[in-house]
Scaffold this active site. Structure first.
Site, PDB file in Angstrom:
ATOM      1  N   ARG A 167       1.015  -1.192   0.121  1.00 39.45           N
ATOM      2  CA  ARG A 167       0.050  -0.183  -0.064  1.00 39.45           C
ATOM      3  C   ARG A 167       0.802   1.206  -0.066  1.00 39.45           C
ATOM      4  O   ARG A 167       1.804   1.352  -0.859  1.00 39.45           O
ATOM      5  CB  ARG A 167      -1.089  -0.078   1.164  1.00 39.45           C
ATOM      6  N   SER A 168       0.556   1.946   0.895  1.00 39.80           N
ATOM      7  CA  SER A 168       1.368   3.423   0.569  1.00 39.80           C
ATOM      8  C   SER A 168       2.767   3.389   1.133  1.00 39.80           C
ATOM      9  O   SER A 168       3.481   4.319   0.989  1.00 39.80           O
ATOM     10  CB  SER A 168       0.497   4.436   1.653  1.00 39.80           C
ATOM     11  N   ALA A 169       3.236   2.377   1.718  1.00 40.56           N
ATOM     12  CA  ALA A 169       4.713   2.315   1.765  1.00 40.56           C
ATOM     13  C   ALA A 169       5.328   2.241   0.358  1.00 40.56           C
ATOM     14  O   ALA A 169       6.690   2.729   0.279  1.00 40.56           O
ATOM     15  CB  ALA A 169       5.233   0.813   2.606  1.00 40.56           C
TER      16      ALA A 169
ATOM     17  N   LYS B 210       4.841   4.671  -1.604  1.00 41.80           N
ATOM     18  CA  LYS B 210       5.167   6.199  -1.819  1.00 41.80           C
ATOM     19  C   LYS B 210       6.821   6.298  -1.419  1.00 41.80           C
ATOM     20  O   LYS B 210       7.270   7.422  -2.067  1.00 41.80           O
ATOM     21  CB  LYS B 210       4.289   7.200  -1.052  1.00 41.80           C
TER      22      LYS B 210
ATOM     23  N   TYR C  65      -2.717  15.020   2.765  1.00 45.31           N
ATOM     24  CA  TYR C  65      -2.270  13.970   2.286  1.00 45.31           C
ATOM     25  C   TYR C  65      -2.816  13.510   0.849  1.00 45.31           C
ATOM     26  O   TYR C  65      -4.119  13.214   0.898  1.00 45.31           O
ATOM     27  CB  TYR C  65      -2.521  12.609   3.242  1.00 45.31           C
TER      28      TYR C  65
END
Length: 389
Positions: free
Chosen positions: A66-68, A70, A156
């Site tokens: 997921r957002s890791a 980014k 965010y």
């Protein structure tokens, strides 16, 4: 739980904390890797490959993070800047002329990385197919009017980060962000991480699933709650929180092979714990990776505060450098100089230059939460205890 893997002498408390996550915090399957000054000091895994299955997790098991994602994607524009190919203080329209539409003429490249570009949501959400087709997302975010005056505040960009950063990289390099990461970072360093999973790697990827977190222990004193939590804001269909996370609708099936092939810089990354830990270790240390990815000036850029205070999307106070979350009460890492990125529901990866640590944790059991998963935080506390003993 029969925890597999090894830890260096002195890191036994980290192994204990990892095992305790299965016993007390609802863990189903997970892995943790740590590098200290380029030397691996923890390589742990346990549980099942699938959150709802029986096949055991192995050393090579990977998961959607997921957002890791980014944090991996953010390295690309910073490295392009380091190579003289991208000016962080230039207007985005210098590289992507269409982006200046509807009041975004003055948005700078650094605003995209620090969540100050003011386009965290879309007026019309994209379908999962549109989100990953490489065209619809950039077109939608370029046409979108800002939610506030760009550069003056932060919120965010949960999903739109995929299209702002991905398209910027494509315009500058002619390559997709997934291809750039593969050719310039992952393959040269031997990392188990991908933005756009190759079909050959599909068998090693486990299935994620939502699992309930255990009830919090009763407190002896009164609880102090924020005026509005991110979970409460998410329940409001008109909130910027809900609209930002809902920029893709319906929610994609993150176990779908078609989704895993997409190159969404915000959310579709797949990685092993070792891949994430080695990536962050390589940002700050050249041993044993042959070269350090970030020059000292670039490292300073990554972790110098660009945004702080109340987040228009996450509601709580957040801190961002250029592309990276920074250590804060809402997103705790090892210490004040740490930088990295969590993944909603569990995963966490970061570097701490002061201690020389690269940290990577991945899980298949998605629990409620965005930035401070209790399992990841238990591991961080154990690492802190070891390093400060």
């Amino acid at each position: 739980m029969d925890v597999q893997g090894t830890v260096a002498d002195g890191f036994e408390p980290v192994r204990d904390a990892f095992a305790e996550n299965f016993a007390r915090r609802g863990e189903r399957g997970a892995a943790l890797a740590l590098y200290l000054h380029g030397r691996k000091v923890a390589d742990l895994w346990g549980g099942t490959k699938d959150a709802d299955g029986q096949e055991p997790w192995t050393r090579d098991t990977a998961q959607v993070v997921r957002s890791a994602t980014k944090g991996v994607a953010a390295a690309v524009p910073l490295l392009l800047h380091q190579r003289g190919q991208l000016d962080l203080d230039a207007r985005v329209s210098r590289y992507w002329p269409e982006f200046k539409a509807n009041g975004k003429e003055r948005v700078l490249v650094r605003h995209l990385l620090s969540h100050r570009a003011a386009v965290p949501a879309l007026d019309t959400p994209l379908t999962p197919a549109q989100a990953g087709d490489g065209v619809s997302g950039p077109e939608a975010v370029a046409a979108q009017a800002p939610a506030w005056e760009p550069g003056t505040d932060h919120g965010y960009h949960a999903q739109t980060f995929s299209w702002t950063i991905g398209e910027l990289v494509r315009r500058v390099t002619g390559r997709t962000i997934g291809r750039w990461v593969a050719e310039e970072i992952a393959r040269p360093l031997g990392l188990g991480l991908w933005i756009g999973l190759p079909e050959a790697e599909r068998p090693r990827v486990g299935r994620i699933g939502d699992v309930p977190a255990p009830a919090a222990p009763a407190s002896a004193g009164p609880r102090v709650r924020p005026k509005r939590s991110v979970a409460e804001a998410y329940q409001d269909p008109e909130s910027l929180t809900r609209r930002a996370f809902g920029a893709i609708a319906p929610t994609p099936d993150e176990n779908d092979p078609d989704y895993l092939r997409t190159e969404l810089a915000a959310s579709s990354g797949v990685a092993t714990a070792d891949g994430l830990a080695r990536f962050y270790a390589a940002l700050i240390d050249q041993v044993p990776f042959g070269r350090r990815l970030f020059a000292p000036a670039t490292l300073t850029l990554a972790r110098t505060e660009e945004s702080t205070g109340p987040d228009r999307v996450l509601v709580v106070n957040t801190r961002f450098g250029l592309g990276y979350m920074l250590h804060s009460p809402s997103s705790p890492m090892l210490g004040p100089g740490s930088f990295g990125h969590p993944g909603r529901g569990g995963s966490l990866a970061f570097a701490d230059p002061e201690s020389g640590l690269g940290f990577g944790y991945v899980t298949n059991g998605m629990q409620r939460g965005v930035t401070a998963d209790p399992r990841a935080q238990a591991l961080v506390r154990a690492v802190r205890t070891v390093l400060t003993a």
